[in-house]
Design an enzyme around this catalytic site. Structure first.
Site, PDB file in Angstrom:
ATOM      1  N   CYS A  10     -20.439  63.027  12.428  1.00 17.62           N
ATOM      2  CA  CYS A  10     -19.252  62.810  13.142  1.00 17.62           C
ATOM      3  C   CYS A  10     -18.557  61.645  12.234  1.00 17.62           C
ATOM      4  CB  CYS A  10     -19.090  62.478  14.555  1.00 17.62           C
ATOM      5  SG  CYS A  10     -20.004  60.874  14.896  1.00 17.62           S
ATOM      6  N   ASN A  13     -20.529  57.683  13.632  1.00 18.95           N
ATOM      7  CA  ASN A  13     -22.027  57.908  14.160  1.00 18.95           C
ATOM      8  C   ASN A  13     -22.184  56.957  15.400  1.00 18.95           C
ATOM      9  OD1 ASN A  13     -25.111  57.559  12.609  1.00 18.95           O
ATOM     10  ND2 ASN A  13     -24.647  59.067  14.024  1.00 18.95           N
ATOM     11  N   CYS A  15     -20.444  57.775  18.405  1.00 20.20           N
ATOM     12  CA  CYS A  15     -20.000  58.420  19.833  1.00 20.20           C
ATOM     13  C   CYS A  15     -20.611  59.867  19.831  1.00 20.20           C
ATOM     14  CB  CYS A  15     -18.714  58.356  19.923  1.00 20.20           C
ATOM     15  SG  CYS A  15     -17.561  56.688  20.089  1.00 20.20           S
ATOM     16  N   ARG A  16     -19.877  60.649  19.117  1.00 19.66           N
ATOM     17  CA  ARG A  16     -20.391  62.095  19.347  1.00 19.66           C
ATOM     18  C   ARG A  16     -21.637  62.388  18.699  1.00 19.66           C
ATOM     19  NH1 ARG A  16     -14.906  63.887  16.542  1.00 19.66           N
ATOM     20  NH2 ARG A  16     -15.229  61.944  15.377  1.00 19.66           N
ATOM     21  N   SER A  17     -21.775  62.202  17.492  1.00 17.95           N
ATOM     22  CA  SER A  17     -23.077  62.586  16.987  1.00 17.95           C
ATOM     23  C   SER A  17     -24.353  61.822  17.305  1.00 17.95           C
ATOM     24  CB  SER A  17     -22.819  62.565  15.205  1.00 17.95           C
ATOM     25  OG  SER A  17     -22.971  61.101  14.818  1.00 17.95           O
ATOM     26  N   ASP A 124     -12.493  63.412  19.373  1.00 21.96           N
ATOM     27  CA  ASP A 124     -12.797  62.056  19.240  1.00 21.96           C
ATOM     28  C   ASP A 124     -12.598  61.278  20.423  1.00 21.96           C
ATOM     29  OD1 ASP A 124     -13.380  59.713  18.382  1.00 21.96           O
ATOM     30  OD2 ASP A 124     -12.341  59.598  16.449  1.00 21.96           O
TER      31      ASP A 124
HETATM   32  P1  4NP Z   1     -17.658  59.226  16.404  1.00 23.01           P
HETATM   33  O1  4NP Z   1     -16.441  58.204  16.909  1.00 23.01           O
HETATM   34  O2  4NP Z   1     -16.937  59.547  15.194  1.00 23.01           O
HETATM   35  O3  4NP Z   1     -17.468  60.069  17.549  1.00 23.01           O
HETATM   36  O4  4NP Z   1     -18.612  58.131  16.381  1.00 23.01           O
HETATM   37  C1  4NP Z   1     -15.775  57.004  16.350  1.00 23.01           C
HETATM   38  C2  4NP Z   1     -16.093  55.931  16.315  1.00 23.01           C
HETATM   39  C3  4NP Z   1     -15.418  54.831  15.478  1.00 23.01           C
HETATM   40  C4  4NP Z   1     -14.105  55.244  15.002  1.00 23.01           C
HETATM   41  C5  4NP Z   1     -13.664  56.515  15.054  1.00 23.01           C
HETATM   42  C6  4NP Z   1     -14.271  57.555  15.809  1.00 23.01           C
HETATM   43  N1  4NP Z   1     -13.614  54.251  14.359  1.00 23.01           N
HETATM   44  O5  4NP Z   1     -12.416  54.434  13.886  1.00 23.01           O
HETATM   45  O6  4NP Z   1     -14.004  53.172  14.238  1.00 23.01           O
END
Ligand code: 4NP
Length: 159
Positions: A10, A13, A15-17, A124
């Protein structure tokens, strides 16, 4: 059959992944598959998953609290058989790193597992509330169930 290696990707790294990693690890015996995760971005390297991701995983008896964010590396194309990305931006970012067609062929949108050829994205959840994490969990769980069935079927055929 050789052990299958899978990396979930993602943006951050956190939240989703890492959730996808934890879910798939729980479904698949570690003798059958190696599963990890990474982000395309570098902002959160070394951080533990988002509290909301840890919480929804825990609700399903999965502990992702010890995972630490890392960034996708070029040599991950050599290490992994399957690179599952959460959204189209992740897809483009990883494809841009690919060195050849073989690398590109390893990259797949995760939700194509449950919605074949529809190019759907795992939303997201970072800027949303807890409900976003529940929705993400359910999508990831369904996709990981499909991956698990395919791998187990493959294994039986090759036994
Ligand atoms: P992820 O979520 O891609 O599912 O881990 C996010 C985590 C952090 C950010 C964006 C999405 N960020 O903008 O910091």
């Amino acid at each position: 059959m050789a052990k299958v290696s899978i990396i979930m990707v993602c943006l951050g790294n956190i939240c989703r992944s890492p959730l996808a990693e934890g879910i798939l690890q729980t479904k698949l015996n570690s003798e059958i598959a190696t599963v990890t995760s990474a982000g395309t971005g570098n902002w959160h390297i070394g951080e533990h998953p988002d509290k909301r991701a840890i919480k929804i995983a825990k609700k399903h008896a999965i502990d992702i609290s010890n995972k630490k964010a890392k960034q996708f590396q070029i040599n991950d194309f050599d290490t992994f058989d399957y690179i599952y990305v959460m959204d189209k931006t992740n897809y483009q970012d990883i494809i841009a790193l690919a060195r050849n067609q073989q690398d590109k062929d390893k990259v797949h949108l995760l939700l194509n597992q449950i919605y074949p050829n529809q190019q759907k994205e795992v939303p997201d959840p970072y800027y949303g509330g807890e409900n976003g994490f529940k929705k993400v969990y359910d999508l990831l769980d369904a996709a990981c169930e499909t991956i698990t069935s395919k791998i187990q079927l493959n294994q039986q055929q090759n036994d």
